[in-house]
Design a protein around this motif. Structure first.
Motif, mmCIF file in Angstrom:
data_model
loop_
_atom_site.group_PDB
_atom_site.id
_atom_site.type_symbol
_atom_site.label_atom_id
_atom_site.label_comp_id
_atom_site.label_asym_id
_atom_site.label_seq_id
_atom_site.Cartn_x
_atom_site.Cartn_y
_atom_site.Cartn_z
ATOM 1 N N ARG A 93 32.266 46.963 42.717
ATOM 2 C CA ARG A 93 33.144 48.123 42.907
ATOM 3 C C ARG A 93 33.547 48.293 44.364
ATOM 4 N NH1 ARG A 93 30.175 51.177 40.339
ATOM 5 N NH2 ARG A 93 28.959 52.049 42.048
ATOM 6 N N GLU A 94 32.621 48.028 45.288
ATOM 7 C CA GLU A 94 32.883 48.259 46.707
ATOM 8 C C GLU A 94 33.509 47.060 47.422
ATOM 9 O OE1 GLU A 94 28.976 49.177 47.949
ATOM 10 O OE2 GLU A 94 28.861 51.054 46.802
ATOM 11 N N SER A 95 33.477 45.900 46.777
ATOM 12 C CA SER A 95 34.002 44.689 47.408
ATOM 13 C C SER A 95 35.519 44.767 47.584
ATOM 14 C CB SER A 95 33.655 43.468 46.550
ATOM 15 O OG SER A 95 34.341 42.318 46.997
ATOM 16 N N PRO A 96 36.058 44.276 48.714
ATOM 17 C CA PRO A 96 37.508 44.302 48.918
ATOM 18 C C PRO A 96 38.268 43.507 47.870
ATOM 19 C CG PRO A 96 36.360 43.885 50.987
ATOM 20 C CD PRO A 96 35.334 43.772 49.908
ATOM 21 N N ASP A 97 37.669 42.399 47.414
ATOM 22 C CA ASP A 97 38.354 41.548 46.441
ATOM 23 C C ASP A 97 37.620 41.435 45.106
ATOM 24 O OD1 ASP A 97 36.174 40.075 47.196
ATOM 25 O OD2 ASP A 97 37.305 38.361 47.971
ATOM 26 N N GLY A 98 36.528 42.169 44.939
ATOM 27 C CA GLY A 98 35.791 42.136 43.683
ATOM 28 C C GLY A 98 34.781 41.019 43.565
ATOM 29 N N ASP A 99 34.715 40.145 44.588
ATOM 30 C CA ASP A 99 33.781 39.026 44.535
ATOM 31 C C ASP A 99 32.457 39.425 45.191
ATOM 32 O OD1 ASP A 99 32.846 36.520 43.935
ATOM 33 O OD2 ASP A 99 33.584 35.612 45.786
ATOM 34 N N ILE A 100 31.365 38.878 44.678
ATOM 35 C CA ILE A 100 30.044 39.147 45.244
ATOM 36 C C ILE A 100 29.251 37.848 45.274
ATOM 37 C CG2 ILE A 100 29.968 41.549 44.463
ATOM 38 C CD1 ILE A 100 28.208 40.619 42.124
ATOM 39 N N SER A 101 28.198 37.830 46.087
ATOM 40 C CA SER A 101 27.311 36.667 46.136
ATOM 41 C C SER A 101 25.971 37.039 45.524
ATOM 42 C CB SER A 101 27.105 36.199 47.588
ATOM 43 O OG SER A 101 26.339 37.154 48.312
ATOM 44 N N THR A 102 25.313 36.068 44.931
ATOM 45 C CA THR A 102 23.997 36.341 44.344
ATOM 46 C C THR A 102 22.996 36.689 45.438
ATOM 47 O OG1 THR A 102 23.519 33.949 44.378
ATOM 48 C CG2 THR A 102 24.380 34.884 42.322
ATOM 49 N N ARG A 103 23.173 36.136 46.646
ATOM 50 C CA ARG A 103 22.264 36.471 47.749
ATOM 51 C C ARG A 103 22.361 37.953 48.090
ATOM 52 N NH1 ARG A 103 22.203 33.386 53.514
ATOM 53 N NH2 ARG A 103 20.776 32.019 52.383
ATOM 54 N N ALA A 104 23.602 38.476 48.163
ATOM 55 C CA ALA A 104 23.786 39.892 48.475
ATOM 56 C C ALA A 104 23.172 40.771 47.390
ATOM 57 C CB ALA A 104 25.272 40.207 48.635
ATOM 58 N N VAL A 105 23.312 40.359 46.136
ATOM 59 C CA VAL A 105 22.738 41.128 45.032
ATOM 60 C C VAL A 105 21.220 41.149 45.136
ATOM 61 C CG1 VAL A 105 22.427 41.234 42.528
ATOM 62 C CG2 VAL A 105 24.671 40.688 43.481
ATOM 63 N N LEU A 107 43.029 51.066 35.803
ATOM 64 C CA LEU A 107 43.360 51.710 37.069
ATOM 65 C C LEU A 107 42.154 52.411 37.688
ATOM 66 C CD1 LEU A 107 46.869 53.172 36.181
ATOM 67 C CD2 LEU A 107 46.360 51.198 37.631
ATOM 68 N N ASP A 108 41.241 52.880 36.852
ATOM 69 C CA ASP A 108 40.039 53.551 37.358
ATOM 70 C C ASP A 108 38.943 52.564 37.758
ATOM 71 O OD1 ASP A 108 41.165 56.026 36.995
ATOM 72 O OD2 ASP A 108 40.236 56.377 35.037
ATOM 73 N N ASN A 109 39.073 51.309 37.324
ATOM 74 C CA ASN A 109 38.034 50.291 37.574
ATOM 75 C C ASN A 109 38.708 48.965 37.940
ATOM 76 O OD1 ASN A 109 35.372 51.702 36.307
ATOM 77 N ND2 ASN A 109 37.154 52.160 35.037
ATOM 78 N N ARG A 110 39.417 48.975 39.062
ATOM 79 C CA ARG A 110 40.294 47.863 39.414
ATOM 80 C C ARG A 110 39.548 46.537 39.574
ATOM 81 N NH1 ARG A 110 45.430 49.814 41.420
ATOM 82 N NH2 ARG A 110 45.490 52.066 41.118
ATOM 83 N N ASN A 111 38.482 46.520 40.362
ATOM 84 C CA ASN A 111 37.754 45.263 40.571
ATOM 85 C C ASN A 111 37.094 44.778 39.288
ATOM 86 O OD1 ASN A 111 38.449 45.024 43.223
ATOM 87 N ND2 ASN A 111 36.510 45.762 44.052
ATOM 88 N N LEU A 112 36.540 45.695 38.528
ATOM 89 C CA LEU A 112 35.906 45.331 37.261
ATOM 90 C C LEU A 112 36.933 44.738 36.310
ATOM 91 C CD1 LEU A 112 33.161 45.582 35.722
ATOM 92 C CD2 LEU A 112 34.058 47.698 34.754
ATOM 93 N N TYR A 113 38.129 45.299 36.289
ATOM 94 C CA TYR A 113 39.169 44.815 35.388
ATOM 95 C C TYR A 113 39.653 43.430 35.812
ATOM 96 C CZ TYR A 113 42.938 44.967 32.028
ATOM 97 O OH TYR A 113 43.769 44.675 30.970
ATOM 98 N N SER A 137 47.125 45.088 40.533
ATOM 99 C CA SER A 137 47.332 44.168 41.661
ATOM 100 C C SER A 137 48.533 44.520 42.527
ATOM 101 C CB SER A 137 47.497 42.738 41.130
ATOM 102 O OG SER A 137 46.382 42.348 40.363
ATOM 103 N N ARG A 138 49.562 45.127 41.932
ATOM 104 C CA ARG A 138 50.787 45.417 42.682
ATOM 105 C C ARG A 138 51.249 46.851 42.426
ATOM 106 N NH1 ARG A 138 54.175 39.847 41.305
ATOM 107 N NH2 ARG A 138 52.515 38.380 41.900
ATOM 108 N N PRO A 139 50.461 47.828 42.838
ATOM 109 C CA PRO A 139 50.791 49.232 42.562
ATOM 110 C C PRO A 139 52.091 49.691 43.220
ATOM 111 C CG PRO A 139 48.973 49.061 44.130
ATOM 112 C CD PRO A 139 49.191 47.691 43.584
#
Length: 234
Positions: A18-30, A92-98, A157-159
């Motif tokens: 949710r907080e990631s700028p692009d929605g990607d995460i690393s397993t190390r960060a998790v 729209l309420d869950n952009r990265n998740l979507y 992606s293009r609001p």
């Protein structure tokens, strides 16, 4: 202990997505945020794709729960319109998740995506039984879902380019193609044939073949769906 560890990893991963700028995460960060070792993460989720798939299902459970609680009304067509709008609103309420749910990196569709498709198909089967769709429910579901997801992704992606008005226009244009108008005595007979075929197919499915054998019911469904889905040469 095992359940709480899995839940903690899942909730941390969902927050990072949710907080990631692009929605990607690393397993190390998790692992660092959840204060667990990598073996614990892989034991519960298998790999990064398994973790992300679980994150999607976890997030979409709220959306699906609302759809289940809504239940069915007597107006299947209105349920279809509300289904489109609620899908877009959730995106729209869950952009990265979507974005994650519809990412090509997700080689296996999350369970949430499959259930959402089943709910849509169920609404279309009810509409078909009422004589309100022009094609077989399965084809209609593919047409609606692909358009609904495409519009939602553009809004996410293009609001600056796409807005809710575009969503409503695409929805209404597609539904005008897939759905029939209310029955009218002026409707030409040749326009009623695909609708009648789709309706009979849906009714036979509800009646579990209506006295036909399994093989006969399958063959009848194939014939009816072929008539329902046939494109007019005119």
């Amino acid at each position: 202990m095992s359940t709480s560890t899995r839940t903690r990893i899942l909730e941390v991963a969902a927050a990072l997505v949710r907080e990631s700028p692009d929605g990607d995460i690393s397993t190390r960060a998790v692992c660092e945020a959840a204060k667990v070792g990598a073996p614990a993460l892989y034991r519960h989720f298998g790999d990064k794709e398994g973790l992300l798939s679980a994150v999607v299902d976890h997030g979409f459970e709220r959306y699906l729960a609302a759809k289940r609680e809504r239940g069915e009304t007597t107006d299947a067509v209105e349920d279809l319109r509300q289904g489109w709008d609620s899908h877009v609103a959730f995106a729209l309420d869950n952009r990265n998740l979507y974005r994650l749910m519809n990412s090509p990196a997700m080689r296996t569709p999350p369970a949430a995506a499959l259930e959402s498709h089943r709910i849509l198909t169920g609404d279309l089967q009810r509409a078909a039984a009422q004589g309100r769709i022009r094609v077989a429910p399965e084809l209609a579901a593919q047409m609606i879902m692909s358009a609904n997801v495409g519009v939602a992704l553009m809004l996410v992606s293009r609001p600056a380019t796409f807005d809710d008005e575009v969503s409503h226009r695409v929805r209404d244009a597609l539904y005008a193609t897939v759905l029939t108008p209310e029955a009218s005595p002026r409707t030409p007979p040749d326009a009623e044939v695909p609708t009648a075929a789709a309706r009979l197919s849906a009714l036979l499915r509800q009646q579990r073949g209506a006295g036909l054998s399994t093989a006969e019911a399958a063959l009848m469904k194939e014939w009816l769906d072929r008539v329902a889905n046939a494109r007019s040469d005119g």
